[in-house]
Enzyme design. Structure first.
Site, mmCIF file in Angstrom:
data_model
loop_
_atom_site.group_PDB
_atom_site.id
_atom_site.type_symbol
_atom_site.label_atom_id
_atom_site.label_comp_id
_atom_site.label_asym_id
_atom_site.label_seq_id
_atom_site.Cartn_x
_atom_site.Cartn_y
_atom_site.Cartn_z
ATOM 1 N N LYS A 1 0.844 -1.194 0.000
ATOM 2 C CA LYS A 1 0.000 0.000 0.000
ATOM 3 C C LYS A 1 0.887 1.254 0.000
ATOM 4 O O LYS A 1 0.685 2.156 -0.786
ATOM 5 C CB LYS A 1 -0.913 -0.013 1.227
ATOM 6 C CG LYS A 1 -1.848 1.159 1.316
ATOM 7 C CD LYS A 1 -2.762 1.074 2.523
ATOM 8 C CE LYS A 1 -3.571 2.360 2.658
ATOM 9 N NZ LYS A 1 -4.405 2.367 3.870
ATOM 10 N N GLU B 1 11.084 -4.529 3.665
ATOM 11 C CA GLU B 1 11.184 -5.947 3.295
ATOM 12 C C GLU B 1 10.669 -6.170 1.877
ATOM 13 O O GLU B 1 11.287 -6.875 1.071
ATOM 14 C CB GLU B 1 10.359 -6.806 4.266
ATOM 15 C CG GLU B 1 10.786 -6.733 5.723
ATOM 16 C CD GLU B 1 9.975 -5.728 6.506
ATOM 17 O OE1 GLU B 1 9.667 -4.642 5.968
ATOM 18 O OE2 GLU B 1 9.657 -6.033 7.676
ATOM 19 N N GLY C 1 -4.415 -1.832 5.403
ATOM 20 C CA GLY C 1 -3.688 -2.993 4.900
ATOM 21 C C GLY C 1 -4.275 -4.303 5.384
ATOM 22 O O GLY C 1 -4.478 -5.237 4.609
ATOM 23 N N ARG C 2 -4.647 -4.370 6.678
ATOM 24 C CA ARG C 2 -5.155 -5.622 7.229
ATOM 25 C C ARG C 2 -6.618 -5.870 6.863
ATOM 26 O O ARG C 2 -7.215 -6.848 7.313
ATOM 27 C CB ARG C 2 -4.950 -5.648 8.733
ATOM 28 C CG ARG C 2 -5.448 -4.412 9.449
ATOM 29 C CD ARG C 2 -4.894 -4.332 10.869
ATOM 30 N NE ARG C 2 -5.270 -3.085 11.528
ATOM 31 C CZ ARG C 2 -4.553 -1.965 11.446
ATOM 32 N NH1 ARG C 2 -3.433 -1.949 10.738
ATOM 33 N NH2 ARG C 2 -4.948 -0.849 12.050
ATOM 34 N N GLU D 1 -3.142 -5.674 15.543
ATOM 35 C CA GLU D 1 -2.652 -4.415 14.959
ATOM 36 C C GLU D 1 -3.770 -3.378 14.968
ATOM 37 O O GLU D 1 -3.517 -2.178 15.042
ATOM 38 C CB GLU D 1 -2.123 -4.626 13.536
ATOM 39 C CG GLU D 1 -1.384 -3.412 12.997
ATOM 40 C CD GLU D 1 -0.572 -3.713 11.753
ATOM 41 O OE1 GLU D 1 -1.134 -3.624 10.633
ATOM 42 O OE2 GLU D 1 0.634 -4.032 11.884
ATOM 43 N N HIS E 1 -3.015 -31.810 21.061
ATOM 44 C CA HIS E 1 -1.776 -32.511 21.432
ATOM 45 C C HIS E 1 -0.645 -31.511 21.637
ATOM 46 O O HIS E 1 0.524 -31.890 21.625
ATOM 47 C CB HIS E 1 -1.425 -33.514 20.332
ATOM 48 C CG HIS E 1 -2.534 -34.474 20.053
ATOM 49 N ND1 HIS E 1 -2.688 -35.670 20.714
ATOM 50 C CD2 HIS E 1 -3.607 -34.383 19.216
ATOM 51 C CE1 HIS E 1 -3.774 -36.282 20.281
ATOM 52 N NE2 HIS E 1 -4.352 -35.532 19.364
ATOM 53 N N LYS F 1 10.940 -0.025 13.284
ATOM 54 C CA LYS F 1 11.469 0.119 11.918
ATOM 55 C C LYS F 1 12.549 1.193 11.899
ATOM 56 O O LYS F 1 13.610 1.029 11.296
ATOM 57 C CB LYS F 1 10.348 0.517 10.958
ATOM 58 C CG LYS F 1 9.373 -0.589 10.599
ATOM 59 C CD LYS F 1 8.331 -0.037 9.612
ATOM 60 C CE LYS F 1 7.275 -1.049 9.239
ATOM 61 N NZ LYS F 1 6.257 -0.493 8.314
#
Ligand code: F6P
Length: 529
Positions: free
Chosen positions: A204, A210, A265-266, A351, A382, A493
């Site tokens: 976005k 990254e 974004g999410r 977030e 388990h 960041k």
């Protein structure tokens, strides 16, 4: 808005904390044969059973009064209408506009609806051209691989959806590249034919370190391996709301698929961020995914609070997480196809609601977002169910089950489903008895929801994801926080950028704390071995 803890509605709930904790959930069933029907909501093949929550009818009414006091409906309507409810960034929040069907003006009006429709049509046409082989790689090969380069909301949603709907995958194979550790990069390059690979650079902001680093690596790989000057134009597609930065990467903004700043974004898999989904499962399934989310939007917009699935889930979450102080929440889907759901929900919920300042800038005096975690069942049984049954912490669980296989799943649905239902039953009723040693006792009275889907179809998946989006929104509305900014991610960041030169050449260690200096020194020493 008045701080939550100063409202009489919240104060009444807080005053009842001990009584609520002491309330036997099993006893509520004994006293009310109609409890399951009364405390479940069923819409279009998606059932929410919240009857295993410690809710009496009076307590539910108290929670509903809290939702009214916090103006949940007014805030919801403001969001749907496109008001700038993301106040800290001065933005609207309109992921719901992304799934309004063509020709419908939705809640935010005609202009937004037409713009979304136009982009969606361009996405559908481009995807079909690629899937049909009409649009090829630069040397004429049909596209057989897609590399989706993105992180967070530019990665987690498409990953979740493509895994959940994998039986429907009939397009290019989609590879996801998010981290900068090189593992997924190497894996993708090892299997992808560079001449038959389309690269999506999904960001976005078009500034995420990254994603830009991975984009440079993959674009260099394409330039090395594809004998054509048109390779970038033909095989790299930018998906972003920041077209100015596309050119800096050496791509043509005119070829980019746009996003808008009113899509977080999410909350963005329904937009061009979901282009990898569209390539993987095709236009019909993607449109069905949107339709399922839109059905949940309409339910959220129109259902009365007491019959409103996102609202009741949010009220149970606020009861457990804030009033009763239960600070984590597990999500356990009983299908491997939803194996990525808890990772997706971690970003969506934590977030959005991992905040401690109100929309008015005041410190929040009560707990907000719980820690969201989970794993599929039955493997989770388990791994961590021991702690759920006998641990010191009461952890509310969202169980998710699917009634019908979509495509040829073999397995043992009876075993799976019996475990799904037994676990929520066991958490509720526990194991008691004077004859039992203490180590074998299970306290029980541990709350859970069960979400049952008739089948894991695109429609149901869309509805399920939208349900959690709206639950997240309602929780934020009750707490009085902004679910749509994420300034907390900036600090780390920035510090990472400052540390890079110290790690690279070992200088300036005296400028940082001794732990960071010590770690850098040891890292550099071991790197040299
Ligand atoms: O985690 C911070 C964040 O901004 C998320 O909100 C977002 O989904 C992710 O990073 C990636 O951002 P972008 O899509 O701008 O690359």
């Amino acid at each position: 808005m008045k701080p939550l803890e100063q409202t009489p509605e919240y104060q009444a709930l807080a005053a009842s904390r001990s009584a609520i904790e002491a309330q036997s959930i099993s006893a509520l069933f004994a006293d009310d044969p109609a409890r399951f029907d009364e405390f479940s909501i069923d819409i279009d093949g998606l059932l929410l059973d919240y009857s295993k929550q410690p809710l009496t009818r009076d307590l539910r009414d108290q929670l509903l009064a809290l939702a009214v006091a916090r103006d949940v409906e007014g805030k919801r309507d403001a969001m749907l209408a496109g008001e700038a409810i993301n106040a800290s960034e001065g933005r609207s929040v309109l992921h719901t506009a992304l799934r309004v069907p063509d020709g419908n003006d939705g809640w935010a009006g005609r202009a937004i609806a037409r713009e979304v429709e136009q982009t969606r049509k361009a996405m559908l046409a481009l995807a079909e051209a690629i899937r049909s082989g009409e649009r090829t790689g630069a040397t004429g090969k049909p596209i057989r691989h897609v590399i989706n380069i993105g992180i967070g909301g530019s990665d987690l949603g498409p990953r979740l959806v493509l895994e959940a709907l994998s039986p429907l995958a009939d397009g290019p194979q989609v590879h996801f590249l998010a981290n900068v550790d090189g593992v997924e990069l190497e894996q993708a390059m090892a299997v992808c034919d560079p001449e038959a690979t389309l690269v999506l650079v999904v960001s976005k902001s078009f500034g995420t370190v990254e994603t830009m680093a991975n984009a440079h690596e993959v674009m260099a790989w394409l330039r090395r391996r594809v004998p054509s000057d048109a390779v970038l134009e033909q095989q790299v597609l930018a998906i972003t709301s920041n077209l100015d930065r596309v050119r800096e990467l050496g791509l043509d903004p005119a070829l980019a698929l746009p996003m808008w700043d009113w899509v977080g974004g999410r909350y963005s898999l329904w937009s061009a961020v979901g282009f990898a989904i569209l390539l993987g499962i095709g236009g019909q399934a993607f449109t069905a995914l949107l339709a399922g989310a839109h059905a949940m939007d309409r339910h959220f917009a129109e259902a009365p609070l007491a019959r409103n699935m996102p609202v009741m889930m949010a009220l149970c979450a606020v009861l457990n997480g804030t009033v009763l102080g239960r600070r984590s929440q597990a999500v356990v889907p009983y299908t491997e196809r939803l194996g990525k759901l808890s990772a997706y929900l971690q970003q969506l919920v934590m977030e959005s609601n991992g905040k401690s300042v109100s929309v008015d800038g005041e410190p929040i005096a009560h707990p907000t977002s719980p820690v969201i975690w989970g794993q599929t069942g039955t493997p989770g049984q388990h791994a961590f169910f021991q702690a759920l049954h006998q641990g010191s912490d009461v952890v509310p669980v969202d169980f998710i089950g699917v009634a019908r296989a979509v495509a040829g799943e073999k397995g043992d649905p009876l075993e799976l489903t019996a475990n799904l239902f037994a676990q929520s039953q066991a958490l509720m009723q526990g194991r008691h008895g004077e004859h039992l040693p203490a180590a074998r006792l299970c306290p029980g009275n541990r709350p859970s929801n069960t979400l049952l889907l008739d089948a894991l179809t695109p429609e149901r998946l869309g509805a399920l994801i939208a349900l959690y989006e709206h639950r997240t929104f309602v929780e934020a509305a009750i707490w009085g926080i902004n679910a749509f900014d994420q300034f907390g991610v900036e600090l780390g960041k920035g510090l990472a950028a400052d540390l890079k030169p110290l790690i690279a050449d070992g200088s300036g260690l005296e400028t940082v704390d001794a732990s960071t200096a010590g770690l850098i020194s040891r890292y550099r020493a071991w790197r040299r071995r």
